[in-house]
Motif scaffolding. Structure first.
Motif, short mmCIF file in Angstrom:
data_model
loop_
_atom_site.label_atom_id
_atom_site.label_comp_id
_atom_site.label_asym_id
_atom_site.label_seq_id
_atom_site.Cartn_x
_atom_site.Cartn_y
_atom_site.Cartn_z
N CYS A 1 0.85 -1.20 0.00
CA CYS A 1 0.00 0.00 0.00
C CYS A 1 0.89 1.24 0.00
O CYS A 1 2.07 1.19 0.32
N ARG A 2 0.28 2.36 -0.36
CA ARG A 2 0.94 3.65 -0.28
C ARG A 2 0.16 4.54 0.69
O ARG A 2 -1.05 4.38 0.84
N LYS A 3 0.84 5.46 1.30
CA LYS A 3 0.15 6.40 2.18
C LYS A 3 -0.96 7.11 1.42
O LYS A 3 -2.04 7.38 1.96
N GLU A 4 -0.71 7.39 0.14
CA GLU A 4 -1.69 8.12 -0.68
C GLU A 4 -2.95 7.31 -0.96
O GLU A 4 -3.94 7.85 -1.46
N ASP A 5 -2.92 6.02 -0.66
CA ASP A 5 -4.15 5.23 -0.77
C ASP A 5 -5.18 5.65 0.28
O ASP A 5 -6.37 5.37 0.11
N LYS B 1 -5.47 -4.86 -2.34
CA LYS B 1 -4.52 -4.48 -1.29
C LYS B 1 -5.00 -4.88 0.10
O LYS B 1 -4.19 -5.15 0.99
#
Length: 293
Positions: free
Chosen positions: A123-127, A256
Motif C-alpha cells: 500500500c501507499r500512504k496516498e491510498d 490491497k
C-alpha cells in the motif's frame, strides 16, 4: 500515520464474566469469536504498510492482551484509558468508536481497523491520505430494510449533516466497507459539536439508537476534508464464500486489503474454516513481525 485496531477474545473467562454481569446473559458466539488471525493482520501491516509509525491495540481489560504481543512495539490501550467510566464495561463496538480520537498519543492521521481486515499487498500512504484529507468512496442509499447496521448508518448520516450545517435528506451516504482513514481533529470537532447526542446514544451493546464509525467519515466528507478514491479492498462473507475461495484470496491476493466477515455457523464449520484460513495466512505471511514476541 498510526493504525488503531479494536480486538476482543470472546473465549477469555474474565471477559465472559464481565459480559454476563453487565448484560445478564452469555455472550453471542459470532460477534466476539476470535479466529486467531490477529498476528497476520500485524504481519500484513509490517510488510505492506511500512509507512505506519504506531500501532494501537484497543482491548477491554488486561486479560484480553494476547500473550504473544510485543508491548515494546504495540501500544496496548485499555478501554478505561480513553472511554469515560460511566460507559464501561462496554461490549458495543460503536460505543468504542465514539472515543477513538481520545486515545493518548494518537497522531492526526490514523486508520481504524477492525480485526477482520488484513493488508495483503503493498500500500501507499496516498491510498488513504492526501494533503491532509482522507480517501472516501460514498454510495447513496434510500432504504435501511430494517437492518441494524444500516439504521445506525442512516442515523450517523443525519447527525453528521446536522453538525456540518447541512439539511437532512431522504437518502443517506454510506462509505465503502473497508478500513477507515480518519482525522483526529475532525473527529474531536464533531464530538464536541454533538457531544450530548452522542453521549445519549451510547449503550453497552448494539441498538438501533447507536451511531457508528461512519459518523466521523461522513462529517469529514460533508466538511470538505476528503477526496474521492476507492480503497483496493475485497470483502468476503463467510455466509457465501467457500473455504477454497477464501484460501485463494489469501494466497494469491488481487486487492490491497481483504475483509473476512464472520457469520453464524456450526461449530464444525467454524473449526474447519478456521484451520484452513490460518494455514493460508501462515503460508502468505510466514515470518513474525516486530509486533510479536
Amino acid at each position: 500515520m498510526d493504525i488503531v485496531i479494536t480486538y476482543v477474545n470472546g473465549l477469555d473467562p474474565e471477559w465472559q464474566a464481565d459480559y454476563a454481569s453487565c448484560i445478564g446473559e452469555k455472550a453471542l458466539t459470532k460477534r466476539y469469536r476470535d479466529w486467531g488471525t490477529l498476528p497476520y493482520l500485524l504481519r500484513g501491516i509490517e510488510e505492506c504498510m511500512p509507512f505506519v509509525e504506531n500501532v494501537f491495540l484497543v482491548v477491554s481489560r488486561v486479560s484480553q492482551i494476547p500473550a504473544w504481543i510485543n508491548r515494546d512495539t504495540v501500544h496496548v490501550v485499555l478501554h478505561e484509558e480513553f472511554i469515560p467510566s460511566r460507559y464501561l464495561p462496554t461490549f458495543n463496538s460503536t460505543a468504542i468508536e465514539m472515543f477513538l480520537h481520545k486515545i493518548n498519543g494518537l497522531q492526526e492521521e490514523f486508520i481504524y481497523f477492525n480485526d477482520d481486515f488484513f493488508p495483503m499487498l503493498p500500500c501507499r500512504k496516498e491510498d488513504f491520505f492526501r494533503d491532509g484529507r482522507v480517501a472516501v468512496s460514498m454510495k447513496h442509499h434510500l432504504c435501511t430494510f430494517g437492518n441494524l447496521f444500516r439504521v445506525q448508518t442512516k442515523r450517523s448520516d443525519r447527525l453528521a449533516r446536522l453538525a456540518s450545517g447541512r439539511k437532512a435528506m431522504l437518502s443517506y451516504v454510506r462509505p465503502q466497507h473497508t478500513c477507515a482513514p480518519m482525522l483526529r481533529s475532525a473527529s474531536a470537532e464533531l464530538y464536541e459539536r454533538q457531544r450530548e447526542e452522542i453521549q445519549e446514544s451510547i449503550t453497552p451493546r448494539r441498538t438501533r439508537g447507536n451511531y457508528n464509525q461512519y459518523l466521523f467519515t461522513d462529517y469529514a466528507y460533508f466538511t470538505g476534508r476528503t477526496f474521492t478514491q476507492r480503497i483496493s479492498n475485497r470483502h468476503i462473507s463467510l455466509s457465501v464464500a467457500s473455504l477454497a475461495w477464501i484460501r485463494q484470496s489469501i494466497l494469491d491476493p488481487k486487492h490491497k486489503l481483504l475483509c473476512i466477515n464472520d457469520v453464524e455457523m456450526s461449530e464444525e464449520k467454524y473449526r474447519r474454516y478456521r484451520e484452513g484460513i490460518l494455514d493460508a495466512f501462515q503460508k502468505r505471511f510466514p515470518h513474525k513481525s516486530r509486533y510479536e514476541i
